[in-house]
Design a protein around this motif. Structure first.
Motif, PDB file in Angstrom:
ATOM      1  N   GLY A  74       0.805  -1.213   0.000  1.00 21.17           N
ATOM      2  CA  GLY A  74       0.000   0.000   0.000  1.00 21.17           C
ATOM      3  C   GLY A  74       0.838   1.262   0.000  1.00 21.17           C
ATOM      4  O   GLY A  74       0.549   2.216  -0.741  1.00 21.17           O
ATOM      5  N   VAL A  75       1.897   1.279   0.801  1.00 20.96           N
ATOM      6  CA  VAL A  75       2.777   2.450   0.856  1.00 20.96           C
ATOM      7  C   VAL A  75       3.522   2.617  -0.465  1.00 20.96           C
ATOM      8  O   VAL A  75       3.681   3.736  -0.969  1.00 20.96           O
ATOM      9  CB  VAL A  75       3.766   2.324   2.036  1.00 20.96           C
ATOM     10  N   ALA A  76       3.974   1.501  -1.048  1.00 20.45           N
ATOM     11  CA  ALA A  76       4.670   1.584  -2.337  1.00 20.45           C
ATOM     12  C   ALA A  76       3.752   2.159  -3.415  1.00 20.45           C
ATOM     13  O   ALA A  76       4.161   3.029  -4.197  1.00 20.45           O
ATOM     14  CB  ALA A  76       5.179   0.201  -2.746  1.00 20.45           C
ATOM     15  N   VAL A  77       2.512   1.695  -3.455  1.00 20.81           N
ATOM     16  CA  VAL A  77       1.567   2.211  -4.449  1.00 20.81           C
ATOM     17  C   VAL A  77       1.281   3.687  -4.200  1.00 20.81           C
ATOM     18  O   VAL A  77       1.221   4.491  -5.136  1.00 20.81           O
ATOM     19  CB  VAL A  77       0.258   1.388  -4.415  1.00 20.81           C
ATOM     20  N   PHE A  78       1.111   4.064  -2.922  1.00 21.24           N
ATOM     21  CA  PHE A  78       0.852   5.463  -2.599  1.00 21.24           C
ATOM     22  C   PHE A  78       2.014   6.352  -3.034  1.00 21.24           C
ATOM     23  O   PHE A  78       1.807   7.415  -3.628  1.00 21.24           O
ATOM     24  CB  PHE A  78       0.609   5.619  -1.098  1.00 21.24           C
ATOM     25  N   MET A  79       3.243   5.927  -2.758  1.00 23.76           N
ATOM     26  CA  MET A  79       4.396   6.736  -3.128  1.00 23.76           C
ATOM     27  C   MET A  79       4.536   6.819  -4.648  1.00 23.76           C
ATOM     28  O   MET A  79       4.949   7.850  -5.193  1.00 23.76           O
ATOM     29  CB  MET A  79       5.676   6.157  -2.518  1.00 23.76           C
ATOM     30  N   PHE A  80       4.179   5.757  -5.347  1.00 21.14           N
ATOM     31  CA  PHE A  80       4.173   5.805  -6.810  1.00 21.14           C
ATOM     32  C   PHE A  80       3.169   6.840  -7.300  1.00 21.14           C
ATOM     33  O   PHE A  80       3.460   7.616  -8.219  1.00 21.14           O
ATOM     34  CB  PHE A  80       3.840   4.424  -7.370  1.00 21.14           C
ATOM     35  N   ILE A  81       1.978   6.865  -6.698  1.00 25.47           N
ATOM     36  CA  ILE A  81       0.954   7.834  -7.098  1.00 25.47           C
ATOM     37  C   ILE A  81       1.425   9.256  -6.815  1.00 25.47           C
ATOM     38  O   ILE A  81       1.199  10.171  -7.617  1.00 25.47           O
ATOM     39  CB  ILE A  81      -0.377   7.538  -6.376  1.00 25.47           C
ATOM     40  N   VAL A  82       2.109   9.457  -5.676  1.00 30.64           N
ATOM     41  CA  VAL A  82       2.658  10.783  -5.367  1.00 30.64           C
ATOM     42  C   VAL A  82       3.657  11.194  -6.448  1.00 30.64           C
ATOM     43  O   VAL A  82       3.647  12.328  -6.937  1.00 30.64           O
ATOM     44  CB  VAL A  82       3.322  10.784  -3.976  1.00 30.64           C
ATOM     45  N   LEU A  84       3.748  10.038  -9.499  1.00 35.13           N
ATOM     46  CA  LEU A  84       3.000  10.184 -10.741  1.00 35.13           C
ATOM     47  C   LEU A  84       2.368  11.567 -10.852  1.00 35.13           C
ATOM     48  O   LEU A  84       2.288  12.145 -11.931  1.00 35.13           O
ATOM     49  CB  LEU A  84       1.922   9.102 -10.800  1.00 35.13           C
ATOM     50  N   GLU A  85       1.916  12.105  -9.714  1.00 35.30           N
ATOM     51  CA  GLU A  85       1.241  13.405  -9.718  1.00 35.30           C
ATOM     52  C   GLU A  85       2.200  14.569  -9.539  1.00 35.30           C
ATOM     53  O   GLU A  85       1.796  15.720  -9.681  1.00 35.30           O
ATOM     54  CB  GLU A  85       0.183  13.432  -8.600  1.00 35.30           C
ATOM     55  N   TRP A  86       3.452  14.272  -9.199  1.00 31.53           N
ATOM     56  CA  TRP A  86       4.425  15.351  -9.019  1.00 31.53           C
ATOM     57  C   TRP A  86       4.734  15.980 -10.367  1.00 31.53           C
ATOM     58  O   TRP A  86       5.030  15.296 -11.342  1.00 31.53           O
ATOM     59  CB  TRP A  86       5.708  14.814  -8.392  1.00 31.53           C
ATOM     60  N   ASP A  87       4.656  17.277 -10.428  1.00 35.90           N
ATOM     61  CA  ASP A  87       4.786  17.996 -11.700  1.00 35.90           C
ATOM     62  C   ASP A  87       5.785  19.128 -11.548  1.00 35.90           C
ATOM     63  O   ASP A  87       5.551  20.077 -10.799  1.00 35.90           O
ATOM     64  CB  ASP A  87       3.427  18.547 -12.133  1.00 35.90           C
ATOM     65  N   ALA A  88       6.896  19.014 -12.255  1.00 36.60           N
ATOM     66  CA  ALA A  88       7.919  20.065 -12.186  1.00 36.60           C
ATOM     67  C   ALA A  88       7.417  21.389 -12.725  1.00 36.60           C
ATOM     68  O   ALA A  88       7.965  22.447 -12.393  1.00 36.60           O
ATOM     69  CB  ALA A  88       9.165  19.626 -12.964  1.00 36.60           C
ATOM     70  N   ALA A  89       6.354  21.354 -13.536  1.00 33.59           N
ATOM     71  CA  ALA A  89       5.810  22.605 -14.075  1.00 33.59           C
ATOM     72  C   ALA A  89       5.285  23.507 -12.964  1.00 33.59           C
ATOM     73  O   ALA A  89       5.262  24.733 -13.100  1.00 33.59           O
ATOM     74  CB  ALA A  89       4.696  22.309 -15.075  1.00 33.59           C
ATOM     75  N   LEU A  90       4.838  22.903 -11.859  1.00 29.98           N
ATOM     76  CA  LEU A  90       4.397  23.706 -10.716  1.00 29.98           C
ATOM     77  C   LEU A  90       5.526  24.596 -10.217  1.00 29.98           C
ATOM     78  O   LEU A  90       5.320  25.752  -9.850  1.00 29.98           O
ATOM     79  CB  LEU A  90       3.924  22.797  -9.584  1.00 29.98           C
ATOM     80  N   MET A 140      10.548  16.968  11.316  1.00 27.95           N
ATOM     81  CA  MET A 140       9.960  18.287  11.533  1.00 27.95           C
ATOM     82  C   MET A 140       9.771  19.062  10.222  1.00 27.95           C
ATOM     83  O   MET A 140       9.045  20.056  10.189  1.00 27.95           O
ATOM     84  CB  MET A 140      10.851  19.122  12.465  1.00 27.95           C
ATOM     85  N   SER A 141      10.403  18.588   9.145  1.00 28.98           N
ATOM     86  CA  SER A 141      10.438  19.359   7.897  1.00 28.98           C
ATOM     87  C   SER A 141       9.399  18.918   6.878  1.00 28.98           C
ATOM     88  O   SER A 141       9.305  19.514   5.806  1.00 28.98           O
ATOM     89  CB  SER A 141      11.837  19.237   7.263  1.00 28.98           C
ATOM     90  N   ILE A 142       8.624  17.887   7.197  1.00 38.05           N
ATOM     91  CA  ILE A 142       7.739  17.272   6.204  1.00 38.05           C
ATOM     92  C   ILE A 142       6.506  18.138   5.942  1.00 38.05           C
ATOM     93  O   ILE A 142       5.921  18.714   6.851  1.00 38.05           O
ATOM     94  CB  ILE A 142       7.293  15.873   6.686  1.00 38.05           C
ATOM     95  N   THR A 143       6.118  18.200   4.679  1.00 37.47           N
ATOM     96  CA  THR A 143       4.807  18.718   4.261  1.00 37.47           C
ATOM     97  C   THR A 143       4.167  17.655   3.386  1.00 37.47           C
ATOM     98  O   THR A 143       4.820  17.130   2.480  1.00 37.47           O
ATOM     99  CB  THR A 143       4.938  20.031   3.475  1.00 37.47           C
ATOM    100  N   ALA A 144       2.909  17.341   3.642  1.00 37.33           N
ATOM    101  CA  ALA A 144       2.224  16.279   2.893  1.00 37.33           C
ATOM    102  C   ALA A 144       1.563  16.875   1.648  1.00 37.33           C
ATOM    103  O   ALA A 144       0.487  17.467   1.746  1.00 37.33           O
ATOM    104  CB  ALA A 144       1.192  15.582   3.773  1.00 37.33           C
ATOM    105  N   PHE A 145       2.196  16.700   0.514  1.00 38.29           N
ATOM    106  CA  PHE A 145       1.651  17.240  -0.739  1.00 38.29           C
ATOM    107  C   PHE A 145       0.247  16.708  -1.039  1.00 38.29           C
ATOM    108  O   PHE A 145      -0.648  17.485  -1.382  1.00 38.29           O
ATOM    109  CB  PHE A 145       2.605  16.924  -1.887  1.00 38.29           C
ATOM    110  N   GLY A 262       7.330   6.688 -10.389  1.00 43.23           N
ATOM    111  CA  GLY A 262       6.232   7.584 -10.726  1.00 43.23           C
ATOM    112  C   GLY A 262       6.716   8.878 -11.340  1.00 43.23           C
ATOM    113  O   GLY A 262       6.092   9.410 -12.272  1.00 43.23           O
ATOM    114  N   VAL A 263       7.858   9.374 -10.862  1.00 43.83           N
ATOM    115  CA  VAL A 263       8.405  10.629 -11.381  1.00 43.83           C
ATOM    116  C   VAL A 263       8.899  10.480 -12.812  1.00 43.83           C
ATOM    117  O   VAL A 263       8.722  11.382 -13.643  1.00 43.83           O
ATOM    118  CB  VAL A 263       9.544  11.128 -10.466  1.00 43.83           C
TER     119      VAL A 263
END
Length: 426
Positions: A74-82, A84-90, A140-145, A262-263
């Protein structure tokens, strides 16, 4: 597997799914992300309540390794989806504000977290002092995209200038935090006697970015109408699993390989394909596999013995986590001439940690960076910092209207963010 194990596993999974859905829906009714309820479902089934009697009855020891395997998938699939959705254009479209806010909102909490790690070392430290201190800084540095993106969507802010900047900042934060975590895992010697393998991590990364990604790009260019057939879907799953296995073998963690695959999947011309992959994987992951991960995480949380000393540590953890992120993001946003109210809203969004924090904490627990007591306190911090985002945003910006602003001029007036701070991301 014996008949008893099979029955226990299937009944336990059914209970996890139902409880996660019920508490997730309740959290949403209260204006919170569903992940809050799902995490609390895992904690409720753990040893915090009734000395673990519930978890011992529903999840016998002989079924927990099976649950752990499902949670890992489940974690592997979730990280893949993250990934997959990560976009350098942002990042390219957000201007300097995203880069400066991201760096500030990572470095300040990281530094404060490292100092906190020095303080916590005597009571909660593990064998590797350096890894412990650095890991506390990373936590302490994490932000959940993903959670931040869902909050913005629910509030109709995803296409406003403020929302675009927040997404870009969280995107950069993800890369910085994962890079720092990978470095700490690498230097900690978690590969054991095969530490030499970590030297292959850089060639692997370069190969994924400079060999596999262009090869996939050429394949997509030759097949512009590529659809998600069973064979294509099988290839995607195979790549995801092999990449995760590779980074685990290298002495990093499997989450990095899943995220990286995913990236590297091509972006231009594959929007439909990526959406179909997401639509296939996300429901199964979110409904079954991630609730199992929350259960496994909750089984490690034990707050039943929390005393005055533990409460004091929790207060310090919350102060450093919230204060470091907020001050770092707020000051950087103000230096970029973003109005105070919007700067505070951006800083609040950057404090959203959610599931991403839980994944990082579980990596720390698995690799021995964290003990059970400190892990429990850090999970509470993850829940609190995620839960506070909605109410704070409402107090700063008012209640969400449900209308996603798409016109740049209207969005600019609504948020008072300077036009130069939004770039083309609007």
């Amino acid at each position: 597997m014996t008949t008893h194990q099979t029955v226990s596993l299937l009944i336990g999974l059914a209970i996890v799914v139902v409880l996660a859905r019920l508490l997730g829906a309740l959290a949403q009714r209260l204006g919170q992300p569903a992940v809050i309820g799902e995490v609390l479902a895992g904690i409720a089934l753990g040893p915090t309540l009734f000395q673990g009697a519930i978890s011992d009855t529903l999840f016998p020891d002989d079924t927990r390794p099976l649950l752990g395997a499902l949670a890992a998938v489940g974690v592997a699939v979730f990280m893949f989806i993250v990934g997959l959705e990560w976009d350098a254009a942002l990042i390219r479209g957000s201007g300097n504000i995203a880069l400066t806010v991201s760096i500030s909102s990572v470095l300040l909490p990281f530094g404060l977290g490292a100092l906190l790690g020095l303080y916590l070392m005597d009571r909660h430290g593990t064998g590797d002092r350096t890894a412990f201190i650095l890991f506390i800084g990373i936590a302490m540095s994490i932000t959940a995209f993903p959670v931040l993106a869902r909050i913005l969507t629910d509030r109709g802010m995803s296409r406003t200038p403020l929302g675009a900047v927040a997404l870009a900042c969280a995107s950069i934060d993800d890369i910085l935090a994962w890079s720092l975590l990978a470095a700490v895992v690498a230097i900690s010697g978690s590969a054991g006697t095969d530490e030499w393998r970590i030297l292959l991590a850089v060639p692997y990364l370069l190969g994924m970015l400079t060999v596999l990604r262009p090869a996939l790009r050429r394949m997509v260019d030759r097949r512009p109408s590529l659809r998600l057939t069973p064979n294509v879907f099988a290839c995607v799953l195979t790549g995801l699993l092999l990449s995760a296995a590779a980074t685990e073998w290298l002495g990093l963690h499997y989450i990095f390989g899943a995220f990286l695959f995913g990236v590297v999947l091509p972006r231009p011309g594959t929007e439909r394909l990526r959406r179909e992959v997401h639509d296939r994987l996300a429901p199964l992951s979110g409904t079954l596999l991630l609730p199992v991960f929350f259960l496994i995480a909750g089984l490690q949380v034990d707050l039943s013995g929390l005393d005055a000393s533990g409460l004091g540590d929790l207060v310090l953890i919350l102060l450093v986590a919230v204060g470091g992120k907020f001050v770092g993001a707020f000051v950087a946003a103000r230096l970029n001439r973003m109005p105070a109210r919007q700067s505070a809203a951006l800083a609040t969004l950057m404090n959203t940690r959610g599931l991403t924090e839980l994944i990082v904490l579980n990596v720390g627990l698995q690799l021995g960076f964290l003990g059970r007591e400190l892990y429990s306190l850090m999970v509470v911090m993850a829940v609190v910092t995620t839960a506070m985002a909605g109410p704070l945003l409402t107090s700063l910006l008012g209640r969400p209207t449900g209308n996603d602003l798409t016109d740049a001029h209207r969005a600019g007036k609504a948020t008072d963010v300077p036009e130069r701070a939004t770039g083309s991301a609007v």
